[in-house]
Design an enzyme around this catalytic site. Structure first.
Site: not given
Length: 426
Positions: A399-400
């Site tokens: 998700h980064r």
């Protein structure tokens, strides 16, 4: 001024390796990029290239000798320069090690060099008749784990060194039967697993190998530090199955469903280029080519060689590339650059009957696609039930790097290509 070349961390997480074969000799001129040695790790044989220009002044370690990452292995300088260097006497140095004469690993090596290499290659836990033989680190580990007897094995490596290929066809039970008298119990090898009594029967303890420790460390780190999220899609692959059958009826190379998956993944990155990225501490790196890792199960665990520029390869080229990488992975013959890089990975367990699973991301890659079995099941089409061939895929995303919408766009593009496979042939 002379330069000390140290054992590199040729693979992520490597703490120790061994020089399998020196590819240079004392007095030889070298340039940046020239192969210096084949370095053996728990995962692969890696060709290590020079990062400096100069003349080889001293080979600090012998072939087969285990060396910690960061320890000196080579001294490079100007022609005629002396071999004394302060770093060879400092912490981690091996200043007391004598320079190894050119071609010392070959049949004409001196007795002193042979003795030094043999002592460094043979741990005390090995049988006495093997303690003075040239044995590669990988073979030493297999001898311990499998209780192999090397007394009748002729080495095919440099100077008669026993390497992995020399073990083909050997098995511990057969050798034990041939070597031990019928009335004598077979001794337990040093690294053999010991039965442990319990109320529910017997259990065994299998010592951790270096590769298993590395896998445990890296995947634990990934699950602990990388914010995984998962997207699941069912792909209707009737067209793909039919096209694959038609292609394989006329092609000289048999294409697998996984080859179509790799190609569809690459085409999805062309459609959604923002997803072709990796995480870094200071920036997100985006790539113009699609390099992806392919998970290959081997005896000791799992390796992930990287397939380069998949978007430019035809299906048959992908088939040949994957077969080559998988074959050399199982033989322990992958090179350093073949295990590095890539922004994406594919893990397929469909051949084992697994219908759906979630995979763990291998940092710094940002995603991995888990592929399940293509199986027939009821499918609703325009309100009617029919039998269709469905393959479930699960995208694990960092998700980064990938937001939910971006990951969903990539997965939708993948499904579009895998469900309309004819476009992969043009």
């Amino acid at each position: 001024m002379s330069t000390v070349v140290r054992m590199p961390e040729v693979l992520a997480g490597t703490t120790e390796a061994a020089i399998q074969t020196w590819m240079v000799t004392v007095g030889q001129a070298i340039t940046v990029g020239m192969p210096l040695a084949e370095v053996e790790t728990e995962k692969a044989n890696v060709e290590y290239a020079s990062e400096v220009d100069g003349t080889v002044l001293k080979l600090v370690v012998a072939e087969g000798q285990d060396v910690r990452v960061g320890d000196p292995i080579l001294l490079v300088g100007a022609e005629g320069e002396g071999t004394d260097h302060a770093e060879l006497d400092g912490p981690g140095g091996q200043g007391s090690t004598e320079a190894i004469p050119p071609h010392a690993s070959q049949a004409g090596a001196s007795d002193a060099s042979e003795s030094s290499a043999s002592d460094a290659s043979s741990p005390a836990a090995e049988p006495a008749d093997q303690s003075r033989r040239f044995i590669s680190p990988l073979v030493r580990r297999l001898v311990k784990e499998q209780g192999l007897d090397l007394s009748g094995v002729a080495g095919s490596g440099p100077g008669g060194r026993i390497v992995r290929r020399d073990l083909e066809g050997l098995s511990a039970p057969e050798q034990a039967t041939a070597a031990a008298p019928a009335s004598t119990p077979e001794p337990t090898p040093a690294a053999a697993v010991a039965p442990v009594e319990s109320t529910g029967g017997t259990t065994t303890e299998v010592p951790h190998t270096g590769m298993r420790k590395a896998i445990a460390r890296r995947l634990t780190e990934s699950k602990s530090t990388v914010p995984h999220f998962y997207l699941v899609a069912d792909c209707r692959v009737d067209r793909l199955v039919a096209l694959r059958k038609e292609v394989n009826e006329s092609a000289s190379v048999k294409v697998s469903i996984n080859d179509f998956v790799l190609k569809a993944s690459a085409m999805a990155f062309i459609d959604v280029p923002e997803a072709n990225a990796t995480w870094g501490e200071s920036a997100i790196t985006r790539y113009s080519t699609v390099d992806m890792s392919v998970a290959v199960a081997i005896d000791r665990g799992l390796v992930t060689p990287v397939l380069r520029s998949v978007e430019r390869q035809t299906l048959t080229e992908i088939t040949r590339s994957v077969a080559d990488l998988a074959g050399r992975a199982k033989a322990g013959q992958l090179k350093q650059h073949e295990l590095e890089g890539g922004s994406f990975a594919v893990s397929n367990l469909g051949m084992y009957g697994v219908t759906e699973f979630s995979a763990i991301i291998n940092p710094p890659q940002a995603a991995i696609l888990a592929v399940g079995l293509a199986r027939q099941q009821p499918v609703v089409v325009d309100g009617e039930i029919e039998v269709g061939t469905v393959m479930t895929v699960t995208l694990s995303a960092d998700h980064r790097v990938l937001d939910g919408a971006l990951a969903a766009q990539w997965l939708a593009a993948f499904v579009g290509h895998i469900e309309n496979p004819l476009g992969m042939l043009v």
